[in-house]
Structures are given as C-alpha cells and as structure tokens.
Design an enzyme around this catalytic site. Structure first.
Site, short mmCIF file in Angstrom:
data_model
loop_
_atom_site.label_atom_id
_atom_site.label_comp_id
_atom_site.label_asym_id
_atom_site.label_seq_id
_atom_site.Cartn_x
_atom_site.Cartn_y
_atom_site.Cartn_z
N TYR A 106 43.38 20.32 16.87
CA TYR A 106 43.50 20.49 18.32
C TYR A 106 42.14 20.27 18.99
O TYR A 106 41.12 20.80 18.55
CB TYR A 106 44.01 21.89 18.67
CG TYR A 106 43.97 22.18 20.14
CD1 TYR A 106 44.94 21.66 20.99
CD2 TYR A 106 42.94 22.94 20.70
CE1 TYR A 106 44.90 21.90 22.36
CE2 TYR A 106 42.88 23.18 22.06
CZ TYR A 106 43.87 22.66 22.89
OH TYR A 106 43.81 22.88 24.24
N ASN A 257 35.31 26.32 26.09
CA ASN A 257 36.47 27.14 25.75
C ASN A 257 36.04 28.54 25.33
O ASN A 257 36.29 28.98 24.21
CB ASN A 257 37.27 26.45 24.64
CG ASN A 257 38.66 27.03 24.47
OD1 ASN A 257 39.29 26.81 23.45
ND2 ASN A 257 39.16 27.75 25.45
N GLN A 345 33.27 79.87 47.81
CA GLN A 345 33.17 78.69 46.96
C GLN A 345 32.74 77.49 47.80
O GLN A 345 33.16 77.36 48.95
CB GLN A 345 34.52 78.37 46.31
CG GLN A 345 35.11 79.49 45.49
CD GLN A 345 36.44 79.11 44.89
OE1 GLN A 345 36.60 79.10 43.69
NE2 GLN A 345 37.40 78.78 45.73
N ARG A 351 31.66 71.28 44.38
CA ARG A 351 32.11 72.15 43.29
C ARG A 351 32.80 71.39 42.16
O ARG A 351 32.72 71.77 40.99
CB ARG A 351 33.01 73.26 43.85
CG ARG A 351 33.50 74.25 42.83
CD ARG A 351 33.93 75.56 43.48
NE ARG A 351 34.72 75.38 44.67
CZ ARG A 351 36.05 75.48 44.73
NH1 ARG A 351 36.73 75.74 43.63
NH2 ARG A 351 36.69 75.33 45.87
N ASN A 381 38.62 28.15 20.72
CA ASN A 381 39.80 27.70 19.95
C ASN A 381 39.75 26.18 19.80
O ASN A 381 39.47 25.49 20.78
CB ASN A 381 41.07 28.12 20.69
CG ASN A 381 42.32 27.59 20.01
OD1 ASN A 381 42.58 27.92 18.86
ND2 ASN A 381 43.07 26.77 20.71
N LYS A 453 24.40 59.47 62.84
CA LYS A 453 25.76 59.21 63.31
C LYS A 453 26.17 57.77 63.00
O LYS A 453 27.27 57.50 62.50
CB LYS A 453 25.87 59.49 64.81
CG LYS A 453 27.29 59.31 65.35
CD LYS A 453 27.38 59.64 66.82
CE LYS A 453 27.30 61.12 67.07
NZ LYS A 453 28.53 61.83 66.58
N GLU A 481 48.42 25.57 34.20
CA GLU A 481 48.35 24.45 33.27
C GLU A 481 49.72 24.16 32.64
O GLU A 481 49.92 24.31 31.44
CB GLU A 481 47.28 24.77 32.20
CG GLU A 481 46.67 23.56 31.54
CD GLU A 481 47.29 23.27 30.18
OE1 GLU A 481 47.82 22.14 30.01
OE2 GLU A 481 47.24 24.15 29.31
N ASN A 484 51.46 26.42 30.14
CA ASN A 484 50.85 26.71 28.84
C ASN A 484 50.02 27.99 28.95
O ASN A 484 50.14 28.90 28.13
CB ASN A 484 49.97 25.54 28.40
CG ASN A 484 49.22 25.83 27.11
OD1 ASN A 484 49.80 26.28 26.13
ND2 ASN A 484 47.92 25.60 27.11
#
Length: 713
Positions: A106, A257, A345, A351, A381, A453, A481, A484
């Site tokens: 390929y 690739n 708290q 916190r 590939n 501000k 493509e 594919n």
C-alpha cells in the site's frame, strides 16, 4: 470453577477467569507508573527539561517540554541519535528491495485510501503525486490568519522526526537530518491552519513540509528574520547540501501519514496547561489570604477521606501557602473578635477550590502522559517490520488519543477559568469581599473611581468564550475521502481549540493576578488607616471625654474600649473617603457608644459636669477636625513607602508572585486619580506569562513544600 491456560479466578472466587500476574504486555503498568509522584514535581521536571540546550532524539523518549522548547525557537537545538541510523536505513532498504522483488504494498505500488485498488510501478512518481494532491490547503494573503503558527509547525517537525527514527516507516535518515537542520536554523515551512482531520494522520499540513524538502515551487518558509523564502533559499539558510530530495517509494507517505501536527501542538499546549494549573492552585491560596478566609478548608483529613489524588495535592499546596501566613493569623484574630462579621463558612469558590481543581489536574496530567506516548509512537501506515519481512497495514495514524486528550484538557481549562471567574467576582464585590472596597477601587473618592469594574466585564467575556470552547470537538466527525476515512479523530482541530483556551486562561490569570495584588495593597492601606483611626479616636477621646470642666475624671472615659471595638468591627473602606459623614456608619456607631453610656448614666445625666450627652458634640467636633487628616496621612505614608505598619505579604509564602508583579514587572497600585488603566497593567503580566517569566516566582512560592500534606493533629 477451574481455569485453564495459566489463568486464575478473579478475586479468588469462582465464576470469572483472568490472566495471572506477569509482565506488562498491555502497557497499563507503565501508564500507572507514569502517574506516580506529585504533579508539582512533574511540572518542575518539565521546566528543567524545557531549559535544556540540547534535545537529542532517538524515537522513544521525547518529552512534551522538549517539544515546547524546540517549538519556541529559543536556544534548544535538535540532535538525532546516531544509533537510529541503522534501523532507519534498514526499513528504507526493505521498501526498495520489496518493490524490486515485485511485492505489492500500500502506498508503494498502490493508490491511496479509497483508491488503493489502483496499481503502478512508478514508485517515485506516486510519491510526488501524493504530495501534489495533498497540497490542498489555503493560505490567504499569508497574514490574514490562515497559516499555522510557526510554533506549532516546529513542534510538528520535531515530533515527525522522532516518530520516524524508530525505523518502521521506510524513509532515509538523510531526510530526517534535513528537517532537523531546518529546525536548528529556525527556518519554518508555512503550513495551512486548517485542512486536516488527523486520521490517516495530518496529511494536508505535513505535505507542505514534504513539499519544502522536495523543492516544490509553491513551498514557502519563514526565515529567521521573518521574511518569506522559497525552498532553495530555505535550504541555503539551513546549510542543506546536495539539493532537493527526490522521493523514493514510501517516503512521501512516511512524511505525511502521521499525527505529528496534532500531537506537536498538543505538547506545547499541555506544557502551558500544567503550569497554569499550578498557578490556579497558588492563586486560590492568595485569594484566601486577601479575603480573610478560613484555611481549615485545606485540612488534610477532609481530602484524605475523598481519596482523589488531584484534590489531595491541590489542598496540600494551598495548605502549604497558607501555613504561617500573616494574613491567616490576622483573619483568625478578626474571627475571634466578632465571629458574626462573616459567614461561618467561606463560599464555594474558596472552600471547595481543591475539590474543583483536583479533577482538572488529574485530567491534564493524564492527557500529558497520553500525548507523551503519542509523540513517541510509530503512527503511519503501512508499518515496515524488517524482522519479519512484511508491511503491516493498520491504523496508527488515527489520532484519537490527541482528540480525546485535547477535548478533556480543554474542558479542564474551562473549569479552571470558571473557578477563577467566581473568585474574581467575589473579590470585587463589597458584599462578599470582607471589607475591601467595591471594584477594588483604590482612590480616595469612590464616586470617581470604579477600579476593576471594566476588568470584571472583560472577565465575564473571557469566561463565556472559555466555556464555549469547553465543548467537545470529537463529536463533530464527518466521513471523508469517499467514506474510507469514515471515522476520524479531529486531533489538530481539538489541539487548536485547546490552544485558544490556554490563551484565554492566560488572560484570566493575568487579570486575576493584578486584582489580587491590588487587594494586597488595599489590605495594607486598610491596616494602616485603621491604626491611624484608632490612634486619632483615642487622642480625641482622652482630650474630650476624660475630664469635666472642673478637671475631675468623667464617666465618659470608660467609653474608650468600646470605641476601639467599634472601629475594629467597621470596614475601613466603608467610611475612609469621608470618615465624619453621618451618612456613613463610623460616626453613627461611635455616637451610639456614647449614647449607650449616657443612657446607663442615670441621674448623672442631669448634671452638666457628669453628663455624657454633653460630651458628644465636643467629641464629634474634634473628630471632624482631626480624623480626615489622620486618614490621609496614613494613606499617603503607604503610597510613599513610609507606612507605619509594613505589608503582611512580605511574611507570606505567596510573596514571590506579588514581588514579581509589582517589582519585576513594574505594575502599580491602581486608582481613579491616576491615568493608568487596569488593561495597561494586566497586559504586562500577560506578556510575562506568554514569555514564561512567571514560572520561577510561581515555583519559588512552593520551594519549601515537601510534597506531603501537613500531619493531622
């Protein structure tokens, strides 16, 4: 149940069989080992690697910090390990031999993708056509935002060299040397910003690197001086001898690739993301300091019981910053003075900051390791297996680790930004900031000073855009493509969006850091003004309340302690601009002290010499004559550097960041009386962060941390 083939029962019980413990063939063990130790130590290692002058690569040990260093076009030079030459040559020779032997492979003898049914024996021509048809990007004018940033291109070049050095790709070592020479000469090919789906790799952008190497007429590079040059000039500047490369079979495919553009940019993004995560932890602690927060939110037991390592480390870092902090000592005294001055708290933005930041740190850290694996992977590939004499057709070009890691990182960055905005919003709001002025206005006249501000509005804008960017890219895949490439990672797109998110988080960090420094200075003014008010009130009290007209001691003298308590309880900036105004609370509360004493004075109030009421007018008149001047003198002393009480920040572990912003960058305390705008000051911080100048002061804040929480005791 009895297991076969060396397998054992899961958990020692019957039912499911699992593999017996052995080596790590699936790589989970190594992935786990990479996450050991503290995140801070990992960031320190990254910084050290970033600053190394030489990046020597052989295919398996490249770090994201090294990619970031080379991408930045600084002093880091690239050197290829000679040990890789032989294996690279072996794979290249195998391709040539297999073609001469008539082997059908390929991309060597076939067409590409959905048209791989086509055949040819013209291997070199096929590679040239590959580069030609992949040169499908658009650059516009070259200055209108359609060119990939040079930093990302340099990162891609380094990563692609590294992945090809492993010797599974069928390309000559000399081509890799040429790309390294371009890097070292700071000659950067122009790549299109868009046009890749990072599945079959980053085909379109990488084809432009191949185009430069092969001398295509449309190839353009940027020279060290910023000028645009063609391929011939690029080779000359880089000192590449022997002319352009005539591609042999498989070499064009080997160059294009791969996932290097997406993973290269991801590397630079993650280098910054890791540092910004540490910055967010430290800024959360500074936020606690200037807000007079309660440091118990960092107690190790709380986080130990939750088990998450990111949370535990975030809390431990904040705990370290706050341990012994002068602000925390002062806040504790304020709480003891009047526990009802503020809620029991702190709000969630403070916190729960360890619980909020912890998972984001875990995500960023996991993404970092994923991308480090990717940049050391073979991702094209087919793969050339010389040892077995075969070409393996697979899909390592699928950049899913990049797309997923970048989506996750971007979501983490958005979460960090959201926390920062929540903290900033509390800091500038006088309903929540425990005595600081509205908008952190630093001037004497709040009617002509609106402080931060505009910065708060800008922060809302930044945060909104950042939350939008937090949406995933990888769920927008389109089939490509001729069906594919029907699933694809969108790795580079996700990396680009994450780079945008990093830029916005830098804007937010810069704005927040300037605001925190303003708050530090306001606390300094507050403490000095309060001391001056106490001194003035005591002087006036002794003068007007201690004795009566005959010189005898007056019962009103017993008000002094209560007067001081009221001063302690009242926020300085609630009255500092006009302390004697009856529209402000200070004078009302001081008068109330005298009134209550008068009401308790009984029949003595009917005698002019023993009446407390009779003293009120004289007391207030004397205050009106002296208090404004005392406050102005205290403010002026702070501004002139002659304050009676030094700033608490110098006694804190967070001081290096404050010193960096104020002294090294030269930013100033902002007031409406001056012409300097918040944007001018925060831009200094932004530029410094972009240049990495914040790293050393940030790490200096944590230089004494031993990597552990404080003991539970």
């Amino acid at each position: 149940m009895e297991c076969e083939n060396g397998r054992v029962s899961a958990n020692g019980m019957s039912g499911l069989c699992v593999a017996a413990p052995r080596a790590d063939p699936l790589n989970w063990g190594k992935a786990t080992e990479e996450m050991t130790g503290s995140h801070l130590d990992e960031v320190k290692r990254m910084v050290a690697e970033y600053r190394q002058p030489l990046v020597k690569i052989e295919g398996a040990s490249l770090r994201i910090a090294q990619v970031a260093a080379v991408a930045a076009a600084g002093e880091a030079r690239v050197e290829l390990d000679e040990s890789a030459r032989e294996r690279v040559k072996a794979s290249s020779d195998w391709v040539m031999n297999s073609m001469m032997n008539g082997t059908d492979s390929y991309g060597v003898t076939t067409g590409f993708g959905a048209t791989s049914h086509r055949r040819t024996k013209e291997g070199g021509a096929l590679q040239r056509e590959l580069i030609r048809f992949l040169n499908a990007g658009a650059f516009g004018t070259g200055t209108d935002g359609h060119v990939l940033p040079a930093e990302a291109t340099r990162a891609a070049m380094l990563v692609r060299i590294n992945t090809l050095l492993q010797g599974y790709s069928g390309i000559r070592f000399e081509i890799l040397e040429a790309i390294a020479k371009l890097l070292n000469a700071n000659v950067t090919p122009c790549l299109p910003l868009r046009g890749t789906i990072t599945a079959s790799g980053d085909l379109v952008p990488l084809s432009y690197i191949a185009g430069l190497v092969t001398g295509r007429e449309n190839a353009v590079a940027v020279a060290p001086d910023g000028s645009k040059v063609n391929a011939a000039e690029a080779f000359k500047i880089a000192g590449i001898q022997g002319g352009f490369f005539e591609l042999q079979p498989k070499e064009g495919l080997a160059m294009v690739n791969g996932t290097a553009v997406g993973s290269g940019l991801a590397s630079t993004v993650l280098f910054e993301a890791n540092i910004l995560a540490i910055l967010a932890e430290v800024l959360s602690a500074v936020f606690c300091e200037v807000m007079n927060g309660k440091p118990e939110y960092t107690d190790h037991l709380t986080h130990k019981l939750k088990h998450h390592p990111g949370q535990i480390e975030a809390a431990a870092i904040m705990e370290h910053i706050l341990e012994g902090s002068s602000y925390m000592k002062h806040a504790k005294k304020l709480g003891e003075l009047d526990p009802l001055m503020k809620p029991k708290q702190d709000r969630y933005a403070l916190r729960t900051s360890p619980q909020w930041l912890g998972p984001q740190i875990e995500v960023i850290r996991a993404a970092t390791k994923s991308i480090e694996r990717e940049i050391n992977s073979v991702n094209d590939n087919p793969l050339i297996d010389v040892s077995r004499g075969k070409a393996l057709h697979g899909g390592n070009f699928q950049g899913t680790p990049i797309g997923v890691s970048m989506d996750n990182t971007r979501l983490a960055i958005a979460a960090i930004g959201k926390l920062m905005f929540a903290q900033f919003s509390e800091l500038v709001n006088d309903f929540y900031n425990n005595g600081l002025p509205s908008n952190l206005s630093g001037g004497r006249n709040p009617s002509l000073d609106y402080g931060f501000k505009g910065a708060e509005i800008a922060m809302a804008s930044y945060c909104s855009e950042l939350q939008f960017l937090g949406n995933p890219v990888t769920n927008h895949v389109q089939s490509a493509e001729q069906h594919n490439q029907d699933v694809n990672s969108l790795g580079l797109i996700s990396s680009r969006k994450t780079a945008e998110a990093i830029d916005i988080l830098k804007l937010m960090s810069s704005t927040f850091l300037i605001a925190l420094c303003q708050a530090v200075d306001l606390r300094h003014i507050e403490e000095n003004v309060k001391s001056a008010v106490k001194s003035c009130v005591m002087t006036v009290a002794k003068k007007t309340l201690s004795t009566n007209s005959t010189g005898d001691l007056h019962v009103a003298r017993f008000c002094e302690k209560d007067l001081l308590k009221e001063i302690d309880r009242e926020a300085v900036f609630a009255y500092a601009d006009d302390p004697c105004s009856h529209n402000y609370p200070l004078m009302k509360k001081l008068r109330n002290v005298l009134v209550e004493r008068a009401l308790a004075n009984g029949a003595a109030e009917f005698n002019a010499d023993t009446s407390v009421f009779a003293k009120v007018a004289q007391f207030e008149e004397e205050l009106r004559a002296t208090l404004p001047g005392a406050i102005e003198a205290a403010r002026a002393a702070v501004e002139n550097g002659t304050a009676a009480i030094p700033s608490r920040i110098t006694e804190c572990r967070s001081y290096p960041l404050y010193r960096f912003v104020r002294e090294e960058l030269g930013t100033k305390y902002l007031t409406g009386e001056k012409t300097r705008s918040p944007g001018e000051e925060l831009n200094k911080v932004l530029v410094a962060i972009n240049e990495g100048k914040h790293i050393d002061p940030l790490l200096e804040c944590l230089k004494e941390w031993n990597g552990e929480p404080l003991p539970i005791c």
